[in-house]
Design an enzyme around this catalytic site. Structure first.
Site, mmCIF file in Angstrom:
data_model
loop_
_atom_site.group_PDB
_atom_site.id
_atom_site.type_symbol
_atom_site.label_atom_id
_atom_site.label_comp_id
_atom_site.label_asym_id
_atom_site.label_seq_id
_atom_site.Cartn_x
_atom_site.Cartn_y
_atom_site.Cartn_z
ATOM 1 N N ASP A 1 0.827 -1.207 0.000
ATOM 2 C CA ASP A 1 0.000 0.000 0.000
ATOM 3 C C ASP A 1 0.864 1.261 0.000
ATOM 4 O OD1 ASP A 1 -2.341 1.407 -0.093
ATOM 5 O OD2 ASP A 1 -3.068 0.800 1.884
ATOM 6 N N ASP B 1 -8.937 3.930 -3.870
ATOM 7 C CA ASP B 1 -10.072 4.102 -2.955
ATOM 8 C C ASP B 1 -11.261 4.772 -3.640
ATOM 9 O OD1 ASP B 1 -8.311 3.106 -1.092
ATOM 10 O OD2 ASP B 1 -7.817 5.053 -0.224
ATOM 11 N N GLU C 1 3.246 6.626 -2.706
ATOM 12 C CA GLU C 1 3.135 7.800 -3.579
ATOM 13 C C GLU C 1 3.748 9.060 -2.969
ATOM 14 O OE1 GLU C 1 -0.653 5.227 -3.815
ATOM 15 O OE2 GLU C 1 0.370 6.339 -2.207
#
Length: 787
Positions: A473, A537, A476
């Site tokens: 996850d 998401d 970025e």
């Protein structure tokens, strides 16, 4: 009581992430870097590529002379215009610097369909290093191109097309094998005196603020040309008329212009593709500012472009030959993944796996998200001792019942993390210019081999416990102003960070497990080698569902074979109707996961919903031989499993216009229901017939209004396809591949691709009216034929 507390904790955790999502263009930390303003500045100097000063045909290299321009104002009819004018040198002493610099330019031939264009905006004293973006670190060399001198220039030709280099004005033109002009560089003479709009041609900028330089590679656009790809972009599918910023960003959703997964590659409907081989920020203008010109504004002071010639399939094959094709994931990964944010305990996990089997919802993976540590979100690679009595035995029990275990983690470490001091002491973090932390968190520096070793040891410890996959996850937020062990700043390392991160997990997973599987969010060019990636998401809305498909289609046109998304959305509890319609869309994607704000488990909704969810999951599991064979074929050819219609039907003009349906592999067309309806308009490409998978109704190509079946989705099969099926099992672990059923769609001869997991060899099976023509799996698999 425990369940209530954890449910409340989940809500409290989610609320800040909803209320505090990053606003774009606000000057905040980690906002995407758009370099286009540097090409519209009165203080900067622009160097237009003007003429070929020298050229050696044998090496296809030489020098291009550049002319200086700057913006200046001009008043006309009470309208102040900004125009570009030639200027004299502004350096002193003037004799020390070139007024019109002559700088290196070269063409390299990588394959009969791939050409490399390389240019420098100044001296380059760096040593060539293997590129992490290229599958072999370096590009191959092809010697099949033939040279010919032409009037005013040079021409190179191969079986795939030709490249023409004109001397004065300097231009590079790309043609297909039939002599059709695909695209050409834009020279100032193409614009000056021909439009009132000031257009920057092929050039580089020298900034007045710090003397840094960046290229703008300008190419022409034809009137009806369309542009696709550039990563998981959720804006309109065709990028013509858009400005696209390629800078990895925690997009906080999928309905804005930023991206978790930008990829510096695109393809054109005109028969070519372009890979911008850099990790710097990029801004692409595809005719937004000026309709007839595309500008690739690249942060790097050197320009390195790969141009691919051919059809969409040929372009994707060439691009993935260069940057790598997706590894084939294990069979179990194609099963259903059950998740929420988050299961907190062994008790949670055991209850969910038990109910999946009790409710006969087939499933292969149970995922523990942020809550398996002692403190939620605080990643220390240790199961909570207070909530997991025996995680090793738990994982073994799951495996016995056909479940693999997936665990969440991230590469950021808060000061309270027990690993924080160790990371600081061993200098495993990205530093600021002084050597301290750029943020309060320590961000792992994957350009440091010592960091990779430390991190992989942590991941290996989990895999050795029996964990099947790691959720990779975030990734970025690598600091733009950071100083990395590579010796570079975040200007070069920020976009490369996801690729380094993906590779670190993929390599250790393959080493420990012998399998290539993870579940990752962020990417850069080359990340497709390390599946699987999912779409971030999404909101729990109809428009977010449709945006998911656009993002998936764009991802597939960026070299990614495998992709997934959160069924029903992530942000809040999914409305039942939306979740019901999203489910078959998710089940007909390469990889399938329910995840997000609870509840996500199908039994937490109505009985009708549970039955519908089970039907969609059963359909997927019965289709597993089709899914597995198509995945194998796609991974070998650089094709996406979730496929834009024009990839298979490039000669159908209508196929290039569709962004709300897709091909699942080569033979099944899927049109999800994006609103609360029971039918929809569907475009069927090509010239043949299409047969409804659920009802058997036959439709002609073109536009049709089609009712969804009992499973709320429109799903059709190409006439002449045989779709392999397998007997339903609750896990891929329990499937019997010795007996397969070929369901034939149409009255004539049909073909199917089949790949048995035991040997992973793809073979074609043909069915005639008389039956099976031959069984290439004789002794391993028997086929039942159903029409």
């Amino acid at each position: 009581m425990k369940k209530t507390i954890y449910g409340l904790l989940t809500i409290l955790i989610l609320i800040p992430s909803v209320l505090m999502a990053q606003l774009q263009q606000m000057g905040t930390n980690n906002e995407p870097v758009d370099i286009s303003p540097d090409f519209r500045s009165f203080t900067n100097t622009y160097y237009f590529a003007d003429n070929l000063a020298s050229f050696n045909p044998e090496t296809a290299s030489g020098k291009v002379e550049y002319k200086r321009y700057e913006y200046s104002t001009r008043m006309a009819f009470n309208n102040m215009l900004a125009s570009l004018f030639p200027v004299k040198p502004n350096e002193f002493p003037s004799i020390e610097y070139e007024a019109s610099p002559k700088l290196p330019f070269s063409i390299e031939f990588v394959s009969p369909r791939t050409v490399r264009l390389h240019m420098n905006s100044g001296p380059d004293f760096t040593e060539d290093q293997p590129s992490l973006m290229l599958v072999d670190g370096v590009a191959p060399v092809d010697n099949s191109w033939q040279y010919a001198a032409i009037e005013g220039g040079h021409k190179y030709t191969s079986e795939g097309g030709s490249v023409v280099i004109m001397e004065n004005p300097w231009k590079v033109l790309f043609y297909d094998a039939n002599g059709k002009l695909l695209t050409e560089t834009n020279h100032n003479s193409d614009n000056a005196g021909k439009t009132y709009t000031p257009v920057l041609p092929f050039c580089y900028v020298r900034r007045a603020s710090d003397y840094s330089r960046s290229f703008s590679a300008a190419f022409g656009l034809t009137p009806d040309e369309k542009i696709f790809g550039l990563g998981e972009s959720y804006t309109q599918f065709n990028k013509r008329g858009q400005k696209v910023v390629l800078y990895t960003d925690d997009a906080n959703g999928i309905q804005n212009e930023t991206m978790y997964k930008p990829i510096p590659f695109y393809m054109s409907s005109n028969g070519y593709g372009v890979f911008m081989h850099t990790s710097t920020p990029i801004t692409c203008d595809f005719g937004k500012y000026f309709n007839g010109v595309q500008q690739l504004m690249i942060g790097d002071e050197s320009l390195d472009l790969f141009i691919f010639l051919g059809s969409p399939k040929e372009v994707l094959d060439e691009y993935t030959n260069l940057t790598g094709k997706a590894a084939m994931p294990p069979l179990w990964s194609f099963g259903f993944w059950m998740s929420r944010i988050t299961y907190f305990s062994e008790e949670d996990g055991r209850n969910v796996t038990k109910k999946l089997r009790e409710n006969k919802v087939p499933c292969d993976v149970i995922h523990f998200d942020t809550g398996w540590f002692e403190t939620d979100w605080r990643c220390d690679y240790q199961f909570s001792k207070s909530r997991f009595d025996d995680p090793v035995q738990m994982i073994k029990d799951f495996k016995k019942d056909g479940f693999e275990t997936c665990l969440w983690q991230l590469p950021y470490f808060v000061p309270k993390n027990t690993l924080f001091d160790e990371i600081i002491e061993n200098e495993l973090y990205v530093k600021n210019p002084k050597g301290n932390l750029p943020y309060e968190d320590a961000v792992l520096d994957f350009s440091n081999p010592a960091t990779v070793k430390w991190y992989q040891d942590k991941i290996a410890g989990l895999l050795e416990l029996g964990v099947g996959a790691i959720k990779v996850d975030f990734g970025e937020a690598a600091p733009l102003n950071g100083i990395y062990a590579s010796g570079r700043t975040g200007f070069y390392e920020h976009n490369l960070y996801p690729l380094r991160y993906n590779k670190a997990v993929a390599d250790i997973t393959r080493e420990v497990k012998g399998e290539q599987i993870m579940w990752a969010r962020s990417t850069w060019a080359g990340s497709q080698r390390y599946p699987v990636h999912w779409g971030g998401d999404p909101a729990c809305t109809n428009t977010s569902m449709s945006a998911s498909l656009r993002g998936g289609l764009s991802m597939g046109l960026s070299g990614f074979t495998f992709w997934s998304h959160d069924i029903g959305g992530f942000v809040e509890a999914a409305p039942e109707d939306l979740y019901a319609r999203w489910t078959p869309f998710g089940m007909l994607t390469s990889h399938t996961r329910s995840h997000g704000t609870p509840p996500t488990e199908p039994w937490e909704y109505s009985n009708d919903f549970l039955n519908g969810f089970r039907d969609a999951a059963n359909m997927r599991y019965q289709l597993m031989p089709y899914i597995y064979a198509q995945a194998k074929h796609a991974s070998e050819n650089g094709l996406p499993m979730l496929r834009a219609l024009f990839v298979e039907y490039p000669d159908d003009p209508g196929a290039w216009l569709i962004d709300d349906e897709y091909l699942f592999g080569s033979d099944i067309l899927v049109a999800p229901l994006f609103e609360e309806v029971t039918s929809r308009n569907v475009y069927l490409p090509g010239n043949g017939k299409w047969i409804d998978y659920q009802t058997g109704n036959v439709y002609s190509s073109g536009w049709n209004t089609i009712e969804a079946g009992e499973i709320p989705v429109v799903m059709l099969v190409r006439e002449g396809a045989a779709i392999p099926h397998i007997k339903l099992a609750q896990s891929t672990k329990f499937m019997d591949w010795s007996k397969l059923e070929l369901k034939v769609f149409g009255d004539g001869t049909a073909k199917a691709l089949v790949c048995l997991p035991e040997d992973n060899i793809l073979k074609e099976v043909e069915v005639t009216k008389a039956g099976l023509k031959a069984n290439p799996f004789e002794g391993k698999t028997d086929f039942k034929i159903t029409r």
